[in-house]
Design an enzyme around this catalytic site. Sequence first.
Site, PDB file in Angstrom:
ATOM      1  N   SER A   1      -3.190  -7.872   2.700  1.00 44.18           N
ATOM      2  CA  SER A   1      -3.404  -7.752   4.145  1.00 44.18           C
ATOM      3  C   SER A   1      -3.922  -9.074   4.714  1.00 44.18           C
ATOM      4  CB  SER A   1      -4.386  -6.623   4.455  1.00 44.18           C
ATOM      5  OG  SER A   1      -3.833  -5.388   4.072  1.00 44.18           O
TER       6      SER A   1
ATOM      7  N   HIS B   1       0.838  -1.205   0.000  1.00 39.18           N
ATOM      8  CA  HIS B   1       0.000   0.000   0.000  1.00 39.18           C
ATOM      9  C   HIS B   1       0.878   1.264   0.000  1.00 39.18           C
ATOM     10  CE1 HIS B   1      -3.092  -2.630   2.292  1.00 39.18           C
ATOM     11  NE2 HIS B   1      -3.598  -2.428   1.094  1.00 39.18           N
TER      12      HIS B   1
ATOM     13  N   LYS C   1     -16.029  -7.499   4.904  1.00 34.61           N
ATOM     14  CA  LYS C   1     -15.131  -8.611   5.229  1.00 34.61           C
ATOM     15  C   LYS C   1     -14.712  -8.494   6.688  1.00 34.61           C
ATOM     16  CE  LYS C   1     -11.383  -6.296   2.682  1.00 34.61           C
ATOM     17  NZ  LYS C   1     -10.497  -6.388   1.566  1.00 34.61           N
TER      18      LYS C   1
ATOM     19  N   ARG D   1      -2.246  -5.660  -8.567  1.00 32.50           N
ATOM     20  CA  ARG D   1      -1.270  -6.749  -8.462  1.00 32.50           C
ATOM     21  C   ARG D   1      -1.462  -7.706  -9.622  1.00 32.50           C
ATOM     22  NH1 ARG D   1      -3.068  -7.665  -2.466  1.00 32.50           N
ATOM     23  NH2 ARG D   1      -4.876  -6.825  -3.550  1.00 32.50           N
TER      24      ARG D   1
HETATM   25  P1  ADP Z   1      -9.879  -3.391  -0.582  1.00 30.68           P
HETATM   26  O1  ADP Z   1     -10.757  -3.875   0.516  1.00 30.68           O
HETATM   27  O2  ADP Z   1     -10.367  -2.190  -1.327  1.00 30.68           O
HETATM   28  O3  ADP Z   1      -9.343  -4.461  -1.490  1.00 30.68           O
HETATM   29  P2  ADP Z   1      -7.214  -3.227   0.459  1.00 30.68           P
HETATM   30  O4  ADP Z   1      -6.803  -2.519   1.688  1.00 30.68           O
HETATM   31  O5  ADP Z   1      -7.043  -4.694   0.411  1.00 30.68           O
HETATM   32  O6  ADP Z   1      -8.673  -2.781   0.244  1.00 30.68           O
HETATM   33  O7  ADP Z   1      -6.480  -2.582  -0.787  1.00 30.68           O
HETATM   34  C1  ADP Z   1      -6.580  -1.213  -1.112  1.00 30.68           C
HETATM   35  C2  ADP Z   1      -5.952  -0.980  -2.463  1.00 30.68           C
HETATM   36  O8  ADP Z   1      -4.567  -1.301  -2.391  1.00 30.68           O
HETATM   37  C3  ADP Z   1      -6.501  -1.838  -3.587  1.00 30.68           C
HETATM   38  O9  ADP Z   1      -6.423  -1.100  -4.779  1.00 30.68           O
HETATM   39  C4  ADP Z   1      -5.553  -3.014  -3.634  1.00 30.68           C
HETATM   40  O10 ADP Z   1      -5.525  -3.605  -4.905  1.00 30.68           O
HETATM   41  C5  ADP Z   1      -4.258  -2.312  -3.336  1.00 30.68           C
HETATM   42  N1  ADP Z   1      -3.272  -3.224  -2.739  1.00 30.68           N
HETATM   43  C6  ADP Z   1      -3.427  -4.109  -1.757  1.00 30.68           C
HETATM   44  N2  ADP Z   1      -2.278  -4.772  -1.490  1.00 30.68           N
HETATM   45  C7  ADP Z   1      -1.364  -4.276  -2.360  1.00 30.68           C
HETATM   46  C8  ADP Z   1       0.001  -4.562  -2.643  1.00 30.68           C
HETATM   47  N3  ADP Z   1       0.670  -5.513  -2.022  1.00 30.68           N
HETATM   48  N4  ADP Z   1       0.597  -3.845  -3.597  1.00 30.68           N
HETATM   49  C9  ADP Z   1      -0.076  -2.893  -4.269  1.00 30.68           C
HETATM   50  N5  ADP Z   1      -1.359  -2.591  -4.090  1.00 30.68           N
HETATM   51  C10 ADP Z   1      -2.000  -3.273  -3.148  1.00 30.68           C
END
Ligand code: ADP
Length: 161
Positions: free
Chosen positions: A128, A17, A41, A90
């Site tokens: 995450s 992130h 979730k 990703r």
């Molecule tokens: P969501 O519930 O919207 O998927 P996340 O917190 O999982 O929320 O992710 C927020 C954003 O960050 C999304 O666009 C996701 O694709 C991106 N993201 C999550 N993990 C990574 C990572 N390892 N590298 C780059 N982007 C990521």
Amino acid sequence: MSIAIYPGSFDPITNGHLDIATRAAKIFEKLIIGVYETPNKPLLFTAEERVELIKQAIADLPNVEVESFNGLTVDFANRVKAQAMVRGLRMTTDFEREFDMAMMNKKLSPELELVCLMPRVEYQFLSSSLLKEVASLGGNVDDLVPKHVASALRKKFQGKA
Ligand code: ADP
């Protein structure tokens, strides 16, 4: 002023992130990380905890802010006057979901542009949810999150591994 939001659950924020936020902060004059308070979730951290962990992680990024929100992401974008929404893409997991969401958001808010950034190779497989699974089993996640996030995870799972 060019303003973008970077919305997500951030449960908790990872180096993946942060990689996206750091790069987006070079493109836009202001980047607002938007924390969905109640995503569909199971969550490990409360909205307040997720915001606090992000605040510490972005301390040295002067044009990045964090705010929590509920409801439609496009409404949040309008409220903070963002012209763009940033998402991380990703290699394997994100494309289809982002594509569907982008089409829907375009319908809801035609003016809002989507900017997808791809993380560095070492964060391509970092999520995450996987991070929480490894941390819950006592695995070392120090390379994948900022220091204060690693200790917050250890605290949550203390005695549970
Ligand atoms: P969501 O519930 O919207 O998927 P996340 O917190 O999982 O929320 O992710 C927020 C954003 O960050 C999304 O666009 C996701 O694709 C991106 N993201 C999550 N993990 C990574 C990572 N390892 N590298 C780059 N982007 C990521």
